[in-house]
Scaffold this motif. Structure first.
Motif, short mmCIF file in Angstrom:
data_model
loop_
_atom_site.label_atom_id
_atom_site.label_comp_id
_atom_site.label_asym_id
_atom_site.label_seq_id
_atom_site.Cartn_x
_atom_site.Cartn_y
_atom_site.Cartn_z
N LEU A 38 40.55 75.37 9.48
CA LEU A 38 42.23 75.96 9.39
C LEU A 38 41.73 77.25 8.83
CD1 LEU A 38 44.31 73.08 7.94
CD2 LEU A 38 43.71 73.62 10.33
N LEU A 39 42.38 78.15 9.41
CA LEU A 39 42.31 79.52 9.10
C LEU A 39 43.37 80.27 8.39
CD1 LEU A 39 40.63 80.48 12.57
CD2 LEU A 39 39.49 80.11 10.51
N SER A 40 43.17 81.27 7.59
CA SER A 40 44.45 82.16 7.15
C SER A 40 44.44 83.24 7.98
CB SER A 40 44.08 82.39 5.51
OG SER A 40 42.90 83.37 5.70
N SER A 41 45.74 83.98 7.73
CA SER A 41 45.86 85.27 8.41
C SER A 41 44.94 86.51 7.97
CB SER A 41 47.29 85.61 7.89
OG SER A 41 48.27 84.79 8.42
N TRP A 42 44.78 87.42 8.94
CA TRP A 42 43.98 88.71 8.65
C TRP A 42 44.56 89.15 7.31
CZ3 TRP A 42 39.62 90.37 9.97
CH2 TRP A 42 38.89 91.54 10.09
N LYS A 43 43.56 89.59 6.23
CA LYS A 43 44.02 90.00 4.94
C LYS A 43 43.66 91.26 4.82
CE LYS A 43 43.75 85.33 2.47
NZ LYS A 43 43.11 84.75 3.48
N HIS A 44 43.09 92.10 5.80
CA HIS A 44 42.63 93.29 5.58
C HIS A 44 43.70 94.38 6.20
CE1 HIS A 44 38.55 92.16 4.10
NE2 HIS A 44 39.02 91.03 5.00
N SER A 45 43.50 95.72 5.94
CA SER A 45 44.52 96.64 6.30
C SER A 45 44.82 96.90 7.68
CB SER A 45 44.32 97.90 5.44
OG SER A 45 42.99 98.34 5.94
N CYS A 46 45.86 96.94 8.13
CA CYS A 46 46.32 97.52 9.55
C CYS A 46 47.66 97.13 9.53
CB CYS A 46 45.49 96.58 10.69
SG CYS A 46 45.86 94.72 10.63
N ASP A 47 48.24 97.95 10.61
CA ASP A 47 49.85 98.18 10.32
C ASP A 47 50.40 97.04 11.32
OD1 ASP A 47 50.34 100.44 13.13
OD2 ASP A 47 49.12 98.85 13.06
N ASP A 48 49.39 96.20 11.94
CA ASP A 48 50.30 94.97 12.87
C ASP A 48 50.15 93.49 12.20
OD1 ASP A 48 51.17 93.41 14.82
OD2 ASP A 48 49.26 93.68 15.99
N GLU A 49 50.87 93.33 11.00
CA GLU A 49 51.25 92.20 10.30
C GLU A 49 51.45 91.25 11.23
OE1 GLU A 49 53.07 92.82 6.53
OE2 GLU A 49 51.86 94.60 6.05
N ASP A 50 51.24 89.94 10.43
CA ASP A 50 51.78 88.72 11.52
C ASP A 50 53.18 88.63 11.30
OD1 ASP A 50 52.51 86.22 12.04
OD2 ASP A 50 50.43 85.31 11.46
N ASP A 51 53.83 88.82 12.27
CA ASP A 51 55.48 88.77 12.14
C ASP A 51 56.07 87.42 11.69
OD1 ASP A 51 55.68 91.35 13.02
OD2 ASP A 51 55.69 90.94 14.86
N GLU A 52 55.52 86.27 12.14
CA GLU A 52 55.89 85.03 11.77
C GLU A 52 55.71 84.93 10.35
OE1 GLU A 52 54.73 83.26 16.12
OE2 GLU A 52 53.64 82.89 14.53
#
Length: 334
Positions: free
Chosen positions: A74-88
């Motif tokens: 099981l994985l977490s969301s990407w935690k590093h900087s970028c402007d396309d965050e997980d909308d859900e």
């Protein structure tokens, strides 16, 4: 039907012959692909492999070869900087961001290639330059392998309708490698090397704000490089790719009506090179898919994935690309 066969016996015989030839050609072509681009379990990858560390965390049992994971990391969301965050995840502030993704499937393919052509393969930005003495170090070989793979893919019909404004090849994290920057696109994530003279672990980067964010976390292989790398000289390059959001949403809506399948969000690909002798290199292509456990913002975990036939076609396409890559490498002269 019997009357048609009797009246058109030549046509019917011709159709049967063409069908038999087509089936035979497909059978022997698939045998050749399986022989030269062999599917292997994740445990066959070199221990420093970032994809192996991603799929099989320390202390977890070894998963089956590719399709049919008995239990997924099981994985977490990407935690590093970028402007396309997980909308859900962003739309539900009460949800824990840990363990929101899983791995529905992966494939690992291996082939042996002559070392000399791989060392001499010219990356896009260096074609025409003289060969440097360090071009046969293992990290350069991994970069050459990725360059050859991208060139082989770009020669196929998919590049004509999928690629858009792809810049020259760069090994800077976040570089656009193929596809569409705003749609189905692939981007470089990083590199690593376990060479005794050039050890370098993969560290998840802070990506530029102009590129999409990876679909999930991808952990560092630092611990493996430092303590478990062994004596094999190996290196790899890692890319990530994403499915267009509107396509994913349409698939999620369809899956919510009852069908047992849906698309992955995207995934990661790793291109590994090992020096197995003074004249031979082993190249490995790994593709790992990632999907959301809560599609469309649902609270219940959802483990639906692409149908088995879709996975088999995905593996076949990967084998064709790797086969084209190895043929391109073998054609390198001087």
């Amino acid at each position: 039907m019997l009357n048609f066969i009797q009246s058109q016996s030549r046509l019917f015989t011709g159709l049967l012959s063409l069908g038999a030839i087509g089936v035979s050609a497909a059978y022997f072509s698939k045998r050749e692909l399986d022989r030269t681009c062999l599917p292997v379990p994740i445990s066959a990858l070199p221990k420093p492999s970032a994809a192996r560390n991603f799929v099989q965390r320390p202390g977890e049992p070894s998963p089956k070869p590719s399709w049919g994971l008995e239990s997924s990391t099981l994985l977490s969301s990407w935690k590093h900087s970028c402007d396309d965050e997980d909308d859900e995840s962003k739309s539900d502030s009460n949800r824990n961001l840990e363990n929101t993704h899983w791995i529905p499937s992966f494939v690992a393919l291996q082939a042996d290639v002559p070392l000399a052509p791989l060392a001499q393969y010219r990356k896009s930005e260096s074609k025409g330059d003289p060969i440097r003495e360090d071009d046969d170090d293992v990290l350069s070989l991994a970069e050459h392998f990725l360059a050859a793979f991208l060139d082989a893919r770009a020669a196929g019909p998919e590049a004509w309708f999928l690629d858009n404004d792809v810049p020259p090849l760069s090994f800077t994290p976040g570089s656009h490698l193929f596809g569409n920057n705003a749609g189905l696109g692939a981007f470089l994530l990083g590199t690593w090397s376990s060479s005794p003279t050039q050890s370098k672990h993969f560290q998840p980067p802070d990506l530029p704000p102009s590129v999409p964010c990876p679909v999930s976390e991808f952990p560092s292989n630092k611990a493996v490089i430092l303590y478990k790398a062994g004596n094999t000289a190996a290196a790899g390059t890692i890319m990530y790719w994403k499915v267009p959001e509107e396509t994913v949403r349409a698939s999620d809506r369809l899956a919510a009506w009852g069908p047992p399948w849906r698309l992955m969000l995207g995934g990661f690909q790793e291109f590994i090179v090992e020096k197995v002798s003074e004249t031979t290199a082993r190249v490995t292509y790994v593709s790992v898919e990632s999907a959301h456990l809560h599609p469309g913002g649902t609270s219940k975990r959802d483990f639906k994935r692409v149908p088995w036939v879709g996975y088999r076609l995905h593996v076949l396409y990967a084998q064709v690309l790797l086969y084209k890559t190895t043929r391109r490498l073998r054609r390198v002269i001087g």
